[in-house]
Enzyme design. Structure first.
Site, mmCIF file in Angstrom:
data_model
loop_
_atom_site.group_PDB
_atom_site.id
_atom_site.type_symbol
_atom_site.label_atom_id
_atom_site.label_comp_id
_atom_site.label_asym_id
_atom_site.label_seq_id
_atom_site.Cartn_x
_atom_site.Cartn_y
_atom_site.Cartn_z
ATOM 1 C CB CYS A 141 -0.922 -0.012 1.223
ATOM 2 S SG CYS A 141 -1.964 1.446 1.327
ATOM 3 C CB CYS A 144 -0.702 2.641 4.023
ATOM 4 S SG CYS A 144 -2.144 1.884 3.277
ATOM 5 C CG ASP A 145 3.147 1.381 4.440
ATOM 6 O OD1 ASP A 145 2.599 1.868 5.439
ATOM 7 O OD2 ASP A 145 3.053 0.174 4.135
#
Ligand code: NAP
Length: 314
Positions: A141, A144-145
């Site tokens: 992701c 997200c990261d």
């Protein structure tokens, strides 16, 4: 142990499940819409959606907020649950029901019909070092990261729409993004390919596959093999984002309905599976085009078909 009786259970509140819920409500069906994470499915982790008709450029999160808000205007709410552990078919005289056991619970649904809108989950490469380094440099992701890799070197694996879109997203943070693809042509749609070719931070590594991930506490390097020459090289990377396709979340009904070779649920044009009463919509079903617009449309078709099915019209 509680038994919840409904005419219809919609499993999954991504675009397909929300689309189904909207149409089920308009048909006045007695149903629940359940979701084990937050509403939205995969598009929550998509920076921008640029191909949903009427929205030139909308964040995935914002588009889902609009879908949910629209459903709420009809009093449709998303119920949180832990997932469906199993589905069993029950015959009572001429009537057929499905018993859907809720994971980590004694409760179960007894329903006359169901729509599997449970989407798909990312595939893994299955190479050495991968499992150990997930969350320690290996991610699925970028939304997200990605921000963790400001000014670092990262790699994206895959050549489809997701890989290219996420590689472009990662250029906001990383100083270099290797896009590692096993062939000499990307699978992604032309507009994304052109953006990737023009982006100075993206370095395409053609005809190459990852053989091993290395690093003690966190990912430090990966071994990449050129599939034509057979030569391997070790590349320094702080982060790797894997986008090599998805597997269908069809597990709970895998013994009841026909699946294609990839595990996706086969349906007809009404979204009906090989088991009457079970329908599938969105990425979990076998289909030619996996997009938000086709998922929402599948949901609408499935709910409308179920209304007809429950009234004995089809
Ligand atoms: P995909 O289209 O299945 O592409 C997967 C990619 O990973 C392919 O390039 C494939 O290579 C590669 N791959 C598969 N297994 C591999 C392995 N073991 N090692 C190395 N590479 C491997 O998956 P996706 O890109 O996630 O897209 C899924 C669906 O969502 C598609 O229908 C796509 O159009 C849609 N989608 C659309 C958008 C958009 O419209 N903006 C965005 C994201 C996704 P090969 O090419 O050699 O097979």
């Amino acid at each position: 142990m509680a038994e919840i009786k409904k005419d219809l259970l919609i499993i999954g509140a991504g675009p397909a499940g929300l689309g189904a819920a909207l149409y089920a409500k308009r048909s006045d069906l007695d149903f629940d819409l359940v979701e084990k994470q937050m509403a939205g499915g995969q598009i929550i982790n998509t920076e921008f959606i640029e191909n949903y008709l009427g929205f030139e450029k909308e964040s995935g999160f914002s588009l889902i907020e609009k879908f949910v808000a629209h459903c709420q205007t009809l009093d449709v709410s998303v119920k949180q649950y832990c997932g469906i552990a199993s589905v069993q078919e029950i015959k009572e005289g001429k009537d057929r029901f499905f018993s859907c056991q809720i994971s980590e619970s004694e409760d179960h649904y007894k329903v006359r019909s169901m729509i599997l809108a449970s989407g798909a989950s990312p595939k893994m490469l299955g190479v050495e070092g991968e499992k150990r380094l997930i969350g320690k440099g290996i991610s699925f992701c970028a939304t997200c990261d990605g921000a963790l890799y400001r000014d670092k070197v990262v790699a994206v694996i895959g050549g489809g729409d997701t890989a290219v879109e996420e590689a472009l997203f990662l250029t906001k943070f990383a100083k270099k993004v290797y896009l590692i693809h096993r062939r000499d042509q990307l699978r992604a749609v032309k507009i994304l390919q052109e953006r990737a070719f023009e982006n100075q931070k993206i370095d395409l590594v053609w005809n190459s596959v990852v053989e091993q991930f290395l690093g003690k506490e966190k990912l430090e390097q990966m071994v990449v093999k050129n599939v034509n020459s057979g030569r391997t090289k070790t590349m320094d990377v702080s982060g790797v984002f894997e986008y090599v396709g998805f597997r269908a979340n069809s597990g709970p009904v895998k013994d009841l309905v026909k699946l294609d070779d990839g595990g996706f649920i086969a349906t007809d044009g009404h979204m009906q599976t090989s088991c009457p009463g079970i329908y599938a919509a969105g990425d979990v079903r076998s289909k030619a085009l996996r997009q938000v617009i086709t998922a929402a449309a599948d949901g609408a078709v499935a709910a409308t078909s179920i209304d007809k099915h429950l009234r004995g019209l089809i």
